[in-house]
Design a protein around this motif. Structure first.
Motif, short mmCIF file in Angstrom:
data_model
loop_
_atom_site.label_atom_id
_atom_site.label_comp_id
_atom_site.label_asym_id
_atom_site.label_seq_id
_atom_site.Cartn_x
_atom_site.Cartn_y
_atom_site.Cartn_z
N ARG A 132 32.70 2.48 -0.11
CA ARG A 132 32.33 2.91 1.11
C ARG A 132 31.47 1.60 1.80
O ARG A 132 30.70 0.89 1.17
CB ARG A 132 31.43 4.08 1.08
N ASP A 133 31.20 1.45 3.15
CA ASP A 133 30.37 0.41 3.52
C ASP A 133 28.75 1.16 3.08
O ASP A 133 28.59 2.15 2.77
CB ASP A 133 30.34 0.68 5.08
N LEU A 134 28.18 -0.09 2.96
CA LEU A 134 26.79 0.19 2.40
C LEU A 134 25.64 -0.18 3.34
O LEU A 134 25.69 -1.09 4.11
CB LEU A 134 26.61 -0.86 1.28
N SER A 135 24.72 0.66 3.34
CA SER A 135 23.42 0.66 4.24
C SER A 135 22.70 -0.39 3.45
O SER A 135 22.23 -0.35 2.37
CB SER A 135 22.68 1.93 4.29
N ILE A 136 22.29 -1.35 4.70
CA ILE A 136 21.46 -2.46 3.92
C ILE A 136 20.11 -2.78 4.77
O ILE A 136 19.57 -4.00 4.52
CB ILE A 136 22.33 -3.82 4.16
N SER A 137 20.06 -2.01 5.27
CA SER A 137 18.65 -2.16 6.06
C SER A 137 17.97 -0.87 6.12
O SER A 137 18.26 0.49 5.89
CB SER A 137 18.66 -2.66 7.50
N VAL A 192 13.75 -3.76 8.28
CA VAL A 192 13.57 -4.77 7.16
C VAL A 192 14.86 -4.67 6.38
O VAL A 192 15.28 -3.68 6.22
CB VAL A 192 12.37 -4.38 6.37
N MET A 193 14.96 -5.64 5.60
CA MET A 193 16.40 -5.65 4.58
C MET A 193 16.11 -4.55 3.57
O MET A 193 15.11 -4.68 2.96
CB MET A 193 16.44 -7.08 3.91
N TYR A 194 17.07 -3.97 3.32
CA TYR A 194 17.22 -2.89 1.95
C TYR A 194 16.92 -3.86 0.56
O TYR A 194 17.47 -5.19 0.61
CB TYR A 194 18.54 -2.39 1.76
N VAL A 195 15.98 -3.25 -0.01
CA VAL A 195 15.32 -4.31 -1.02
C VAL A 195 16.15 -4.85 -1.91
O VAL A 195 16.12 -5.95 -2.44
CB VAL A 195 14.26 -3.67 -1.82
N TRP A 196 17.35 -4.02 -2.43
CA TRP A 196 18.45 -4.54 -3.10
C TRP A 196 19.29 -6.00 -2.76
O TRP A 196 19.34 -6.64 -3.34
CB TRP A 196 19.35 -3.58 -3.74
N ILE A 197 19.33 -5.80 -1.54
CA ILE A 197 20.27 -6.83 -0.73
C ILE A 197 19.48 -8.04 -0.85
O ILE A 197 19.84 -9.05 -0.83
CB ILE A 197 20.68 -6.29 0.56
N GLU A 198 18.14 -7.84 -0.32
CA GLU A 198 17.19 -8.79 -0.34
C GLU A 198 17.09 -9.48 -1.78
O GLU A 198 16.89 -10.81 -1.85
CB GLU A 198 15.96 -8.49 0.31
N THR A 235 13.85 -17.19 -13.19
CA THR A 235 13.48 -15.87 -13.34
C THR A 235 12.48 -15.63 -12.14
O THR A 235 12.25 -16.62 -11.54
CB THR A 235 12.98 -15.82 -14.71
N GLY A 236 12.10 -14.35 -12.18
CA GLY A 236 11.02 -14.31 -11.12
C GLY A 236 10.79 -12.68 -10.67
O GLY A 236 10.93 -11.82 -11.74
N THR A 237 9.88 -12.38 -9.64
CA THR A 237 9.79 -10.74 -9.54
C THR A 237 10.25 -10.23 -8.09
O THR A 237 10.36 -11.20 -6.98
CB THR A 237 7.96 -10.80 -9.27
N ASP A 238 10.57 -9.24 -8.03
CA ASP A 238 11.15 -8.46 -6.80
C ASP A 238 9.89 -7.54 -6.32
O ASP A 238 9.64 -6.64 -7.19
CB ASP A 238 12.25 -7.58 -7.52
N GLU A 239 9.41 -8.13 -5.42
CA GLU A 239 7.92 -7.48 -4.71
C GLU A 239 8.10 -6.59 -3.57
O GLU A 239 7.17 -5.98 -3.14
CB GLU A 239 7.16 -8.69 -4.67
N HIS A 240 9.04 -6.60 -2.80
CA HIS A 240 9.27 -5.77 -1.74
C HIS A 240 9.82 -4.21 -2.07
O HIS A 240 10.09 -3.92 -3.17
CB HIS A 240 10.13 -6.28 -0.55
N GLY A 241 10.08 -3.39 -1.04
CA GLY A 241 10.55 -2.09 -1.09
C GLY A 241 9.55 -0.93 -1.45
O GLY A 241 8.35 -1.22 -1.62
N GLN A 242 10.02 0.33 -1.25
CA GLN A 242 9.18 1.46 -1.50
C GLN A 242 8.56 1.82 -2.82
O GLN A 242 7.42 2.36 -2.60
CB GLN A 242 10.05 2.66 -0.86
N ALA A 263 14.71 4.20 -8.39
CA ALA A 263 15.95 3.36 -8.54
C ALA A 263 16.00 2.39 -7.53
O ALA A 263 16.92 1.41 -7.35
CB ALA A 263 17.14 4.06 -8.79
N GLU A 264 15.32 2.72 -6.41
CA GLU A 264 15.62 1.90 -4.96
C GLU A 264 17.25 1.99 -4.85
O GLU A 264 17.72 0.58 -4.52
CB GLU A 264 15.13 0.54 -5.07
#
Ligand code: MSP
Length: 524
Positions: A213-218, A235-241, A52-59, A136-137
């Motif tokens: 569709r292709d996905l924006s990932i950064s 920076v990597m898009y937070v979901w991809i990361e 388990t863990g935590t998702d810490e990046h993103g807007q 929803a990021e």
């Protein structure tokens, strides 16, 4: 002699949780259900790894830190230490690892994965203009937005979850998701178990069938994230990361041998994030030349007063509010028993209180204390011998074997609620058996028969201690000791599910003591 290959690891994950706020029982739900599954597999003797863990990046996290006049790193450090790690203690979670996406191993592994994608020509640079929901990021298609109303008047909102969206125009890297439509459809077809339950599977299949569709990932307009290895402007898009945590935590890019040994995983997720896990994630893995997950299981919502529970609706109950009242065992029992894993379900204080008393205090707790008290009273606290087995005893022996086997199958089907329903047949049968056999009456004339009844009830409790240990680790440990089983049979953790219902394991003469009240009554 060639070395025997090790058994495969049962690798189970929860989503990693956003640390924009403190945990509520919705987060606790996934974590507890995963823990029950992981503990059951350990009790089978399997190799298990529960992450388990935590998702810490993103807007979302960045903005929350800004609102609190602190840096994002300080914010996440504080919340992880004061809220998220303590939740695991509160809920008695036996996780093997906790990953934070701000850790070096995740940074190294994520960059390694991106390099692999780049080398395999799965990403390209392009211009992006579209809607983004920070709540929803998530990138939201033009067809999936509408004008906001009420509080959202003057804003544009996502029709997917009602969150506000913002117009984003920036240079991004794209992932060639559109290349994977057919391979994904083939995956769902060939492995119907890949995405479960059926409702989630149908939704995913129809979504992918409509085309990808292709996905924006950064992202290139803020820097709270992991740099794209060859282009530090992004920076990597937070979901991809975030998805990458499942592989970076087990050594992707840093420890190949460990990664190979542990991957693939079974992912538990809420149904809101099934698409990320059942569409984007397997496509990324295919692009990197890695095996896809064994399974993605999407559970439903906890509803409070008929509404999805969430922090923003102020119906977000904290796990410790309930655990301080009912204890962690009862909390784990309630969420596993009262809700169908895979469907939405309503919870309430009243329902929890009622089940606590009916099932735990009066059902299991009372059974355990009565049996021990009678062994004290009629046999001096020493387990009596079984004299002769009548059809009443045989019925208990047979039922226990079937109930345990059914529960074991239910765990494989990711249906802990069914496993518990099966196991409770043993509790109910033992209570019925005692009522019918009335050993307190028999004791007036036939001590041998009394001994048989009490020894049978004690054996039933021994079985229950083992098979309920994954659900209620604390109470079952107390029960195990009260039966003298730790001395006679060794630690509870060493007992195997497969042997649990083998009868006559507690030896005659074992010291049985009355347990401390397992589930004391609670005033409403
Ligand atoms: N950070 C992402 C997940 C990344 S995984 C690579 C995320 N985090 S979250 O904290 O917003 O939510 C994570 C999970 O919490 C949901 O998928 C779900 O498992 C759980 N739940 C949140 N609210 C819930 C309910 N009301 N009911 C049940 N589960 C809920 O999404």
């Amino acid at each position: 002699m060639p070395e025997q290959p090790a058994d495969p690891v049962f690798y189970l994950t929860t989503p990693i949780y956003y640390v924009n706020d403190a945990p509520h029982i919705g987060h606790g739900y996934t974590t507890v259900m995963g823990d029950i599954l992981a503990r059951w597999h350990r009790q089978r003797g399997e190799r298990v790894w529960y992450l388990t863990g935590t998702d810490e990046h993103g807007q979302k996290v960045l903005r929350k830190a800004e609102q609190n006049n602190t840096s994002p790193q300080d914010w996440v450090d504080r919340l992880v230490e004061t809220e998220w790690k303590p939740m695991l203690q509160t809920l008695d979670i036996a996780h093997d690892d906790f990953i934070r996406t701000t850790e070096q191993r995740h940074l190294d592994g994520s960059q390694a994965f991106w390099k692999d994608l780049y080398e395999r020509d799965a990403v390209y640079k392009g211009g992006f203009s579209g809607w983004y929901s920070v709540g929803a990021e998530e990138f939201v298609g033009d067809d999936d937005v509408r004008d906001g109303e009420g509080d959202d008047d003057g804003f544009t909102v996502s029709v997917l979850d009602g969150s506000r969206v913002e117009r984003v125009t920036e240079e991004n890297y794209f992932f060639r998701l559109s290349d994977y439509q057919q391979r994904l459809l083939d995956l769902y077809e060939e492995h119907p178990e890949f995405i479960q339950p059926e409702s989630a599977r149908n939704e995913i299949v129809s979504f992918v069938s409509r085309g990808l569709r292709d996905l924006s990932i950064s992202r290139s307009t803020f820097d709270w994230g992991i740099e794209v290895p060859w282009d530090p402007e992004h920076v990597m898009y937070v979901w991809i990361e975030a998805l990458l945590n499942y592989v970076t935590a087990i050594g992707y890019g840093t420890d190949a041998e460990r990664f190979e040994d542990t991957w693939p995983a079974v992912h538990l997720v809420g149904k809101d994030i099934a698409r990320f896990h059942a569409v984007i994630w397997p496509a990324m893995l295919m692009a990197a030349g890695q095996p896809v997950p064994h399974r993605v299981f999407a559970h439903g919502w906890l509803l409070v007063g008929g509404q999805k529970m969430s922090k923003s609706k102020a119906n977000g109950i904290r796990p410790d509010e309930l655990v301080s009242e009912f204890g962690s065992d009862a909390y784990r029992y309630y969420f596993a028993r009262a809700l169908t894993f895979g469907s939405d379900g309503s919870i309430s204080y009243e329902d929890m209180h009622a089940r606590y008393h009916a099932d735990l205090a009066n059902g299991l707790g009372n059974l355990a204390s009565r049996v021990a008290a009678m062994i004290g009273k009629y046999a001096g606290g020493q387990l009596p011998a079984v004299d002769s087995v009548t059809p009443a005893e045989q019925a208990i022996i047979d039922l226990a074997a079937t109930a345990v086997a059914d529960a074991d199958d239910a765990i494989d089907a990711l249906a802990p609620h069914e496993a518990l329903a099966s196991l409770w047949r043993i509790v109910d049968a033992l209570n019925g058996y005692l009522a019918d056999q009335a050993p307190w009456q028999v004791a007036k004339e036939d001590m041998k028969r009394t001994g048989t009844i009490l020894a049978t009830a004690a054996e039933g409790l021994r079985v229950l201690a083992i098979v309920l240990a994954p659900i209620m680790p604390k109470a079952t440990e107390i029960l195990w000791h009260s039966l003298g089983a730790d001395i006679a049979l060794g630690p509870l953790a060493d007992q195997r599910i497969a042997d649990a219902a083998r009868w006559n394991q507690l030896p005659m003469g074992a010291t049985v003591t009355k347990p401390a009240s397992l589930f004391p009554r609670i005033e409403a």
